[in-house]
Design an enzyme around this catalytic site. Structure first.
Site, mmCIF file in Angstrom:
data_model
loop_
_atom_site.group_PDB
_atom_site.id
_atom_site.type_symbol
_atom_site.label_atom_id
_atom_site.label_comp_id
_atom_site.label_asym_id
_atom_site.label_seq_id
_atom_site.Cartn_x
_atom_site.Cartn_y
_atom_site.Cartn_z
ATOM 1 N N CYS A 131 16.803 -28.430 78.577
ATOM 2 C CA CYS A 131 17.918 -28.370 77.666
ATOM 3 C C CYS A 131 17.532 -28.365 76.307
ATOM 4 O O CYS A 131 17.800 -27.330 75.378
ATOM 5 C CB CYS A 131 19.195 -29.288 77.835
ATOM 6 S SG CYS A 131 19.520 -29.208 79.557
ATOM 7 N N GLU A 169 28.983 -28.538 79.596
ATOM 8 C CA GLU A 169 28.804 -29.744 80.168
ATOM 9 C C GLU A 169 27.759 -30.568 79.244
ATOM 10 O O GLU A 169 26.849 -30.027 78.790
ATOM 11 C CB GLU A 169 28.230 -29.536 81.730
ATOM 12 C CG GLU A 169 26.946 -28.853 81.828
ATOM 13 C CD GLU A 169 25.681 -29.540 81.625
ATOM 14 O OE1 GLU A 169 25.848 -30.993 81.612
ATOM 15 O OE2 GLU A 169 24.715 -28.980 81.317
HETATM 16 C C1 UGA Z 1 20.305 -33.213 77.332
HETATM 17 C C2 UGA Z 1 21.703 -34.040 76.704
HETATM 18 O O1 UGA Z 1 21.270 -35.279 76.569
HETATM 19 C C3 UGA Z 1 22.796 -33.763 77.496
HETATM 20 O O2 UGA Z 1 23.944 -34.351 76.973
HETATM 21 C C4 UGA Z 1 22.938 -32.293 77.828
HETATM 22 O O3 UGA Z 1 24.002 -32.211 78.865
HETATM 23 C C5 UGA Z 1 21.894 -31.801 78.504
HETATM 24 O O4 UGA Z 1 20.730 -31.930 77.652
HETATM 25 C C6 UGA Z 1 22.051 -30.515 78.626
HETATM 26 O O5 UGA Z 1 22.173 -29.553 77.939
HETATM 27 O O6 UGA Z 1 22.210 -30.036 80.047
HETATM 28 P P1 UGA Z 1 18.668 -34.201 79.243
HETATM 29 O O7 UGA Z 1 17.629 -33.025 78.712
HETATM 30 O O8 UGA Z 1 18.975 -34.357 80.667
HETATM 31 O O9 UGA Z 1 20.171 -34.075 78.624
HETATM 32 O O10 UGA Z 1 17.923 -35.524 78.825
HETATM 33 P P2 UGA Z 1 18.054 -36.508 77.633
HETATM 34 O O11 UGA Z 1 18.316 -37.822 78.220
HETATM 35 O O12 UGA Z 1 18.896 -35.994 76.636
HETATM 36 O O13 UGA Z 1 16.467 -36.503 77.162
HETATM 37 C C7 UGA Z 1 15.913 -35.098 76.589
HETATM 38 C C8 UGA Z 1 14.472 -35.330 76.098
HETATM 39 O O14 UGA Z 1 14.508 -36.195 74.868
HETATM 40 C C9 UGA Z 1 13.512 -36.149 76.956
HETATM 41 O O15 UGA Z 1 12.235 -35.693 76.983
HETATM 42 C C10 UGA Z 1 13.648 -37.811 76.560
HETATM 43 O O16 UGA Z 1 12.451 -38.326 76.713
HETATM 44 C C11 UGA Z 1 13.923 -37.375 74.992
HETATM 45 N N1 UGA Z 1 14.339 -38.610 74.381
HETATM 46 C C12 UGA Z 1 15.617 -38.843 74.354
HETATM 47 C C13 UGA Z 1 13.518 -39.093 73.431
HETATM 48 O O17 UGA Z 1 12.331 -38.967 73.146
HETATM 49 N N2 UGA Z 1 14.067 -39.926 72.606
HETATM 50 C C14 UGA Z 1 15.508 -40.637 72.751
HETATM 51 O O18 UGA Z 1 15.813 -41.213 72.089
HETATM 52 C C15 UGA Z 1 16.194 -39.795 73.727
#
Ligand code: UGA
Length: 460
Positions: A272, A155
């Site tokens: 994740c 997923e």
């Molecule tokens: C992530 C992936 O985006 C999903 O596709 C995947 O399904 C999921 O892990 C998983 O393996 O279950 P998630 O951890 O919910 O999703 O959140 P993200 O939106 O990806 O953010 C992860 C981290 O990266 C957060 O701390 C966010 O603040 C940071 N982030 C994200 C940044 O610092 N910069 C960005 O441009 C994007």
């Protein structure tokens, strides 16, 4: 079509509720009887926008149900999804697969007729075959006539937008295998299951089992790398007087790079990226194909969280001298979730406390979770309450309600007009105009208030 989902955690619940919304009959199973009781009443254990109402609505029309009775749920299912947790194993960074294997064992004891057993949990390459082996042995031992195939269906949901991600994904990945006679029954079942998405032109990517398993890690590893990369670029921007937002926009317009996941910040967290990058690096090492890139990403992100605490301390010292009460807005690893796992706040806040800073914090939904990990915090019920009597304010998570704060009100509450914005949610010009000392990520530090007071002095 009847579906059983084993594990009613984040992935299991979202998958179950969304399949039920598609029109299938779904039974979500969990060992935790209290959790199942609450779910039956429509109370969900996590904060995920839209999930509670979807769970309530699909239960009302009797397409979604909850049980602790795995046997019954599996016996009538055409497809069984394993969606139990795979936490990082203490010490070695490997994903802990004990829940997955225990689920496989139990599923084997309940199979009837033909069933596809699908791994949905994020599992290292090879797990799906191990699941198949466990089930096969168990069926043989019981002289069962039940038939099954395994499939890997990782997923890609993001917390905070999981329902939308499930209903409108970029792609669905399905890893299956053709049997000796050239049949692929699992593929046919899953193709049918995902038909509602196929109809809205979602690409269904069919691969082998190992490839599907690795796709999940490769995707998360790549996204984590993008974030670590842009964060390091932000550091360079600060040193050379460049602007990370302009830089990210410009490189992101190159279709080969893409503009998503180029937001500089305090480092990635969540359940994740940290766990999956670690597991990927360990698997790669063990299989004799070490990935120095992913290893560097992990180190870069760990270092960054520590570095962010130093950045805050420097700003506090520069502007407030000896003052040391800080309002912190947003503690969860990202907005729209109450998840605190590996949140940057868990590294940054203790480091600040260690340096003698008192913390007044506010998070729209994360307090209950945050209290399990953070001590000696004065909790506030709103952003403004957190700022009352504080010397300065730090934004750690970009909740929407922090995007349009009332600057005048803030000025009234804070001893010093210092805003440290680790998510770059404000524009530099507006902060100058408002007279704030403004420290952000990968952009020039602005001492607006100081400039204003210098100008006032020189005019006088
Ligand atoms: C992530 C992936 O985006 C999903 O596709 C995947 O399904 C999921 O892990 C998983 O393996 O279950 P998630 O951890 O919910 O999703 O959140 P993200 O939106 O990806 O953010 C992860 C981290 O990266 C957060 O701390 C966010 O603040 C940071 N982030 C994200 C940044 O610092 N910069 C960005 O441009 C994007």
């Amino acid at each position: 079509m009847q579906i059983a989902i084993i594990g009613s955690g984040y992935v299991g619940l979202v998958t179950g509720a969304c399949f039920a919304e598609f029109g299938y009959h779904v039974t979500c199973v969990d060992k935790d009887g209290d959790k199942i009781e609450r779910l039956r009443k429509g109370i969900i254990p996590i904060y995920e926008p839209g999930l509670e109402s979807l769970v309530q609505q699909t239960q009302r029309v009797e397409r979604l149900s909850f049980t602790t009775d795995l046997k019954e749920a599996v016996a009538k299912a055409d497809a069984v999804f394993i969606a139990v947790g795979t936490p990082s194993r203490r010490g070695d960074g490997h994903a802990d697969l004990s829940y997955v294997y225990a689920a496989a064992e139990e599923i084997a004891g309940a199979l009837e007729g033909y069933t596809v057993v699908v791994t949905k949990s994020t599992v290292p390459v090879g797990t799906c075959r191990k699941v198949a082996e466990i089930i096969r042995q168990s069926l043989q031992a019981a002289q069962s006539k039940a038939e099954f195939d395994v499939a890997s269906n990782p997923e890609f949901l993001r917390e905070g937008s999981a329902i939308n991600d499930f209903m409108r994904p970029d792609r669905v990945v399905i890893g299956t295998e053709t049997d000796a006679a050239g049949h692929d029954r699992a593929r046919a079942v899953l193709q049918q299951l995902y038909r509602p998405l196929y109809l809205i032109e979602t690409p269904l990517v069919f691969t082998g089992i190992e490839t599907a398993e690795l796709i999940k890690y490769a995707a998360n590893g790549f996204l984590a790398m993008k974030i670590a990369f842009i964060n390091e670029m932000a550091d360079i921007c600060e040193q050379v007087g460049a602007n990370i937002q302009d830089l990210a926009k410009a490189i992101g317009l190159d279709g080969r790079i893409g503009r998503k996941f180029l937001h500089a910040g305090p480092g990635y967290g969540g359940s994740c990226f940290p766990k999956d990058t670690l597991a990927l690096a360990r698997t790669a090492q063990e299989r004799g194909a070490p990935t120095s890139i992913v290893e560097s990403v992990i180190k870069s992100n760990d270092d960054r969280k520590q570095g962010m605490a130093q950045k805050v301390l420097q700003a506090l010292k520069a502007v407030t001298g000896t003052r040391k009460t800080l309002a912190v807005l947003g503690l969860t690893f990202k907005p729209n979730t109450d998840d605190m796992r590996d949140a940057p706040s868990l590294t940054i806040i203790p480091a600040l406390q260690e340096a003698g800073i008192a913390i007044q914090a506010y998070d729209p939904v994360g307090r209950r979770e945050a209290e399990k990990f953070l001590n000696n915090i004065t909790w506030a019920k709103s952003a403004y309450e957190a700022m009352q009597g504080a010397d300065a304010v730090l934004i750690l998570t970009e909740w929407n309600e922090f995007r349009a704060l009332d600057f005048r009100k803030m000025m009234g509450y804070l001893t010093y007009p210092l805003l440290i914005d680790m998510r770059n949610i404000y524009r530099l010009e507006e902060m100058v105009a408002a007279g704030f000392d403004y420290v952000s990520i990968g952009r020039p530090t602005l001492y607006g208030a100081q400039l204003a007071s210098q100008q006032a002095t020189s005019i006088a």
